[in-house]
Motif scaffolding. Structure first.
Motif: not given
Length: 139
Positions: A115-139
């Motif tokens: 996941m860390a590698a995927e997030i790093k790539r997404a940040e590097w490519k400036k893809y929009p990233i959304r974060y959710f808890t395991k309970n499906l709540e957006e943070v």
């Protein structure tokens, strides 16, 4: 489909017309554009639990009008995550799919190495990233 305001006997029937129009609109909404979203969640570790969670996250995306792209539900079907070259190949395939997605959705607070590698790539490519808890709540 053309919906008539008149029934088969030729009488004006607004109730049936409204009901059939609502059904047609609902069907059109189902076939409307749905963006691809990349599902980023743990795979390694407790694999069975993580697969169940990834399925739930994918369903969550569908329920929000998106098409989930969840590589860790697909590639382990024919690649062995415990073989380093195959794991690397699976991560590469995931990167290719990520480039086709509108957003990256990260689930849970436990960020695995993959996941860390995927997030790093997404940040590097400036893809929009959304974060959710395991309970499906957006943070």
């Amino acid at each position: 489909m053309t919906i008539s305001k008149f029934n088969s006997e030729g009488y004006y029937d607004p109730t049936a017309y409204e009901a059939l129009t609502a059904v047609e609109k609902s069907e059109a909404a189902i076939n409307a554009y749905r963006p691809l979203v990349y599902i980023c969640s743990p795979f390694s570790g407790d694999v069975d639990t993580n697969i169940k969670a990834a399925r739930r996250y994918s369903r969550f995306a569908v329920d929000r009008g998106c098409i989930p792209v969840t590589p860790h539900l697909l590639f382990p079907q024919f690649l062995n995550d415990r073989i380093p070259t195959e794991r690397k190949l699976g991560l590469f395939f995931g990167n290719v799919l990520m480039s086709k997605c509108s957003e990256v959705w990260v689930f849970g607070s436990n960020i695995s190495n993959g996941m860390a590698a995927e997030i790093k790539r997404a940040e590097w490519k400036k893809y929009p990233i959304r974060y959710f808890t395991k309970n499906l709540e957006e943070v």
